[in-house]
Design an enzyme around this catalytic site. Structure first.
Site, PDB file in Angstrom:
ATOM      1  CD  GLN A 129      75.407 -44.145 -25.161  1.00  0.00           C
ATOM      2  OE1 GLN A 129      74.809 -43.386 -25.939  1.00  0.00           O
ATOM      3  NE2 GLN A 129      75.955 -45.269 -25.563  1.00  0.00           N
ATOM      4  CD  GLU A 247      74.167 -45.495 -30.554  1.00  0.00           C
ATOM      5  OE1 GLU A 247      74.477 -45.673 -29.370  1.00  0.00           O
ATOM      6  OE2 GLU A 247      74.832 -44.793 -31.324  1.00  0.00           O
TER       7      GLU A 247
END
Ligand SMILES: Cc1cc2nc3c(=O)[nH]c(=O)nc-3n(C[C@H](O)[C@H](O)[C@H](O)COP(=O)(O)OP(=O)(O)OC[C@H]3O[C@@H](n4cnc5c(N)ncnc54)[C@H](O)[C@@H]3O)c2cc1C
Length: 390
Positions: A129, A247
């Site tokens: 990421q 998340e």
């Protein structure tokens, strides 16, 4: 959470599969990997992950039409709890499975979904990421990495930092400024970039634990195809926020089982060393147990509420678990006393407690720092005005 007969059967099947699979060459992987220990047995854990995938135990929550199992929320919770309980190693493909996969399902084109989802599900491609930069962490809208169109490609220039697992990743999902001169949330795009190319340099950052699991990543004319932008060009902020909303999710219940096991081991250590009779340490161990029970209740409540959950609920959970875990590391040092101050060997051979103590300093930083979470809670739960920008 109410469990049906099917849920219990699902749990039994999974338990049997895990017990039968964590044998032979995979037996030694029990407990390997995870935050602060990602360097452990990477290739073997990758093989284990592919074994999981082949048996259909990855991407449980994805809808069946995208290659997932379409598992109910209860079954996903069961999966994460049983997985953690079995001591199975930390999964190497979680950034693809839990962050990028759901993002592509929500925002990707059918071509992007067809190209990337099967490889995430099979753990054939690993992702990292690329959000944070030296000047853009908590203030993510300050992203300065640029991507300029060149024929049917984007040319990317800039630097990302703290990029977890970039050294083993095949691809990176990143936020870059595609509109020259744009500011803040405008003009950003969410790009999918192949990591193995000459325009990208990955430099490991050494952590407090003496190991490296995150990196600086330099983009110097790196390239990706023009159609590998998720959402439309310029709409990257919305997509990036979408990813953040995925998340943790149900995986948080598995994380709590891991915490429970750590606390259990610490209580054992306190008994063994005889400090369990110390009134202050007894008090702190009991508080830790209460904290864990409160955290679990909050997580179950939030998951059960689904989209109806309070806006600030994920931030409350982040603050609860990060502080709890950090305090557990501190308590471990107290329980183990003076020997905990000495490494087992040269140059930096830490035991599990020392590693937990040191790595958990990061818990209140990654995934949004505690200060930022409290800011969110102040706004969303208390309705306080936005903080003035310096
Ligand atoms: C272990 C680990 C793994 C990570 N993995 C990744 C990854 O894979 N990909 C990725 O993109 N990033 C990753 N990060 C980066 C992480 O998201 C950032 O560290 C985090 O967002 C904080 O940004 P920063 O480090 O730039 O700190 P800063 O934003 O500079 O903050 C410094 C301090 O100031 C405080 N602060 C900042 N703004 C405010 C404010 N407005 N009000 C009050 N206090 C404030 C912060 O809370 C913090 O204490 C990782 C970080 C860690 C520690």
């Amino acid at each position: 959470m109410q469990l049906s007969r099917e849920d219990e059967q699902f749990r039994d099947r999974l338990r049997r599969w895990l017990a039968g699979s964590l044998t032979g060459r995979f037996a030694a992987l029990r407990g390997a990997g995870g935050p602060g220990r990602e360097y452990e047995a990477h290739d073997e854990r990758l093989a284990w992950n592919r074994h999981l995938a082949a048996a259909g135990w990855t991407c449980l929550g994805w809808p069946a039409e995208y290659g997932g199992r379409g598992a109910t929320l209860a079954q996903q919770v069961i999966f994460h709890e049983e997985y953690a309980r079995s001591g199975a190693p930390s999964r190497v493909g979680y950034l693809g499975e839990e962050l990028l996969g759901p993002t592509l399902i929500a925002f990707g084109t059918p071509e992007q979904q067809r190209r990337f989802l099967p490889a995430i599900r099979a753990v054939d491609e690993l992702w990292c990421q690329g959000y944070s930069e030296p000047g853009a962490g908590s203030d993510l809208a300050a992203v300065a990495t640029t991507a300029a169109p060149d024929g049917d490609e984007w040319v990317i220039t800039g630097q990302k930092i703290w990029t977890s697992l970039a050294h083993v990743a095949d691809w990176c999902f990143l936020l870059a400024r595609t509109q020259a001169g744009s500011r803040r949330r405008e003009g950003l795009s969410y790009l999918l970039v192949p990591m193995r190319q000459s325009g990208i340099t990955v430099r490991p950052i050494r952590q407090l634990t003496g190991t490296s699991e995150f990196n600086e990543v330099f983009f110097d004319g790196a390239r990706t195809r023009r159609d590998l932008v998720v959402g439309s060009a310029g709409d990257g902020w919305r997509v990036a926020m979408g990813t953040l909303s995925f998340e943790r999710g149900v995986a948080t219940l598995g994380q709590q089982i891991g915490f429970e096991r750590e606390l259990g081991r610490l209580v054992e250590a306190a008994r063994r060393t005889g400090v369990a009779a110390d009134p202050v340490l007894r008090d702190k161990l009991a508080r830790a147990w209460i904290g864990l029970a409160a955290m679990r209740a909050h997580a179950l409540d939030t998951l059960a509420a689904g989209p109806e959950a309070a806006d600030a609920a994920p931030s409350v959970l982040k603050v609860l678990w990060s502080r709890w875990h950090q305090e557990l590391g501190e308590l471990a040092m107290e329980v183990l006393g003076a020997p905990s101050m000495v490494a087992r060997g040269e140059p930096y051979d830490l035991d599990d407690w020392q590693r937990l103590f040191l790595f958990s300093r990061a818990d209140t930083i990654y995934g949004g720092s505690d200060e930022i979470q409290r800011n969110i809670i102040a706004g969303r739960a208390l309705g306080l005005p936005r903080q003035a920008r310096p």
